[in-house]
Design a protein around this motif. Structure first.
Motif, short mmCIF file in Angstrom:
data_model
loop_
_atom_site.label_atom_id
_atom_site.label_comp_id
_atom_site.label_asym_id
_atom_site.label_seq_id
_atom_site.Cartn_x
_atom_site.Cartn_y
_atom_site.Cartn_z
N GLU A 3 0.84 -1.20 0.00
CA GLU A 3 0.00 0.00 0.00
C GLU A 3 0.88 1.25 0.00
O GLU A 3 1.99 1.22 0.53
N PRO A 4 0.39 2.37 -0.56
CA PRO A 4 1.17 3.61 -0.52
C PRO A 4 1.36 4.08 0.92
O PRO A 4 0.47 3.90 1.76
N ASP A 5 2.51 4.69 1.18
CA ASP A 5 2.74 5.27 2.51
C ASP A 5 1.89 6.54 2.66
O ASP A 5 1.19 6.95 1.73
N GLU A 6 1.95 7.17 3.82
CA GLU A 6 1.09 8.32 4.10
C GLU A 6 1.33 9.47 3.13
O GLU A 6 0.38 10.06 2.61
N TYR A 7 2.59 9.78 2.84
CA TYR A 7 2.90 10.87 1.90
C TYR A 7 2.34 10.53 0.52
O TYR A 7 1.68 11.37 -0.11
N SER A 8 2.58 9.33 0.06
CA SER A 8 2.08 8.93 -1.26
C SER A 8 0.57 9.01 -1.32
O SER A 8 0.00 9.50 -2.31
N GLN A 9 -0.10 8.58 -0.27
CA GLN A 9 -1.56 8.64 -0.25
C GLN A 9 -2.04 10.08 -0.27
O GLN A 9 -3.02 10.40 -0.94
N ASP A 10 -1.34 10.97 0.42
CA ASP A 10 -1.71 12.39 0.41
C ASP A 10 -1.58 12.97 -1.00
O ASP A 10 -2.44 13.74 -1.45
N VAL A 11 -0.49 12.62 -1.70
CA VAL A 11 -0.31 13.07 -3.08
C VAL A 11 -1.46 12.56 -3.94
O VAL A 11 -2.09 13.32 -4.68
N LEU A 12 -1.74 11.28 -3.86
CA LEU A 12 -2.79 10.68 -4.69
C LEU A 12 -4.16 11.26 -4.38
O LEU A 12 -4.96 11.51 -5.29
N ASP A 13 -4.44 11.50 -3.11
CA ASP A 13 -5.72 12.10 -2.72
C ASP A 13 -5.87 13.49 -3.34
O ASP A 13 -6.95 13.85 -3.82
N LEU A 14 -4.79 14.28 -3.32
CA LEU A 14 -4.84 15.62 -3.90
C LEU A 14 -5.03 15.53 -5.41
O LEU A 14 -5.87 16.26 -5.98
N VAL A 15 -4.31 14.65 -6.08
CA VAL A 15 -4.44 14.51 -7.53
C VAL A 15 -5.87 14.12 -7.90
O VAL A 15 -6.42 14.65 -8.88
N GLU A 16 -6.49 13.27 -7.13
CA GLU A 16 -7.89 12.89 -7.40
C GLU A 16 -8.84 14.07 -7.32
O GLU A 16 -9.90 14.06 -7.94
N ARG A 17 -8.46 15.10 -6.57
CA ARG A 17 -9.34 16.26 -6.38
C ARG A 17 -9.15 17.34 -7.43
O ARG A 17 -9.93 18.28 -7.50
N ILE A 18 -8.10 17.23 -8.27
CA ILE A 18 -7.88 18.23 -9.32
C ILE A 18 -9.06 18.16 -10.29
O ILE A 18 -9.33 17.10 -10.85
N PRO A 19 -9.77 19.27 -10.48
CA PRO A 19 -10.94 19.24 -11.36
C PRO A 19 -10.58 18.99 -12.82
O PRO A 19 -9.49 19.33 -13.28
N SER A 20 -11.51 18.43 -13.53
CA SER A 20 -11.38 18.24 -14.96
C SER A 20 -11.05 19.57 -15.62
O SER A 20 -11.61 20.61 -15.27
N GLY A 21 -10.11 19.56 -16.57
CA GLY A 21 -9.72 20.78 -17.28
C GLY A 21 -8.69 21.61 -16.55
O GLY A 21 -8.31 22.67 -17.01
N HIS A 22 -8.21 21.14 -15.42
CA HIS A 22 -7.20 21.85 -14.63
C HIS A 22 -6.01 20.94 -14.36
O HIS A 22 -6.10 19.72 -14.51
N VAL A 23 -4.92 21.55 -13.95
CA VAL A 23 -3.70 20.80 -13.65
C VAL A 23 -3.00 21.41 -12.44
O VAL A 23 -3.29 22.54 -12.05
N MET A 24 -2.08 20.64 -11.90
CA MET A 24 -1.11 21.13 -10.92
C MET A 24 0.25 20.60 -11.37
O MET A 24 0.33 19.51 -11.93
N SER A 25 1.29 21.37 -11.11
CA SER A 25 2.63 20.87 -11.41
C SER A 25 3.09 19.99 -10.25
O SER A 25 2.51 20.03 -9.15
N TYR A 26 4.13 19.23 -10.49
CA TYR A 26 4.70 18.41 -9.43
C TYR A 26 5.08 19.29 -8.24
O TYR A 26 4.80 18.94 -7.09
N GLY A 27 5.67 20.44 -8.54
CA GLY A 27 6.06 21.37 -7.47
C GLY A 27 4.86 21.97 -6.76
O GLY A 27 4.91 22.20 -5.55
N ASP A 28 3.79 22.26 -7.50
CA ASP A 28 2.56 22.79 -6.88
C ASP A 28 2.04 21.82 -5.82
O ASP A 28 1.61 22.23 -4.74
N ILE A 29 2.07 20.54 -6.16
CA ILE A 29 1.55 19.53 -5.23
C ILE A 29 2.41 19.48 -3.97
O ILE A 29 1.89 19.49 -2.85
N ALA A 30 3.73 19.46 -4.15
CA ALA A 30 4.63 19.45 -2.99
C ALA A 30 4.42 20.69 -2.13
O ALA A 30 4.37 20.61 -0.89
N GLU A 31 4.29 21.84 -2.78
CA GLU A 31 4.09 23.09 -2.04
C GLU A 31 2.76 23.07 -1.29
O GLU A 31 2.68 23.48 -0.14
N TYR A 32 1.70 22.59 -1.94
CA TYR A 32 0.40 22.53 -1.29
C TYR A 32 0.44 21.63 -0.06
O TYR A 32 -0.10 21.96 0.99
#
Length: 103
Positions: A3-32
């Protein structure tokens, strides 16, 4: 199955929330998340990203994930993600998502 560790799960949870038609950069995710950096987010996406809308995570200059450009572009077209003219890159000024508010 591992299973993903806590950090990985947090990243994946955030990516799932990115709305259709929008993006975040790898750095945006880390910063958030206020943890890790672009490379750590990239490692999470490399290992676990297939289960989430991976095409919504791009490089800071709007380029889609390396090796997945064609598939990503078809997703961008389907979601009406703003692209820079004749570049194959996401228009970060118009498509960047700042993250869920209030979390």
């Amino acid at each position: 199955m591992v299973e993903p560790d806590e950090y990985s799960q947090d990243v994946l949870d955030l990516v799932e929330r990115i709305p259709s038609g929008h993006v975040m950069s790898y750095g945006d995710i880390a910063e958030y998340l206020e943890r890790g950096g672009p490379r750590q987010v990239g490692a999470v996406m490399s290992g676990w990203g297939g289960a989430v809308p991976w095409w919504r995570v791009v490089r800071a200059d709007g380029r889609p994930p390396a090796g997945h450009e064609v598939r990503a572009l078809s997703h961008y077209a389907a979601e009406a993600t703003p692209l820079r003219p004749r570049s194959g890159r996401v228009d970060m000024g118009r498509a960047r998502w700042a993250g869920p508010q209030g979390t």
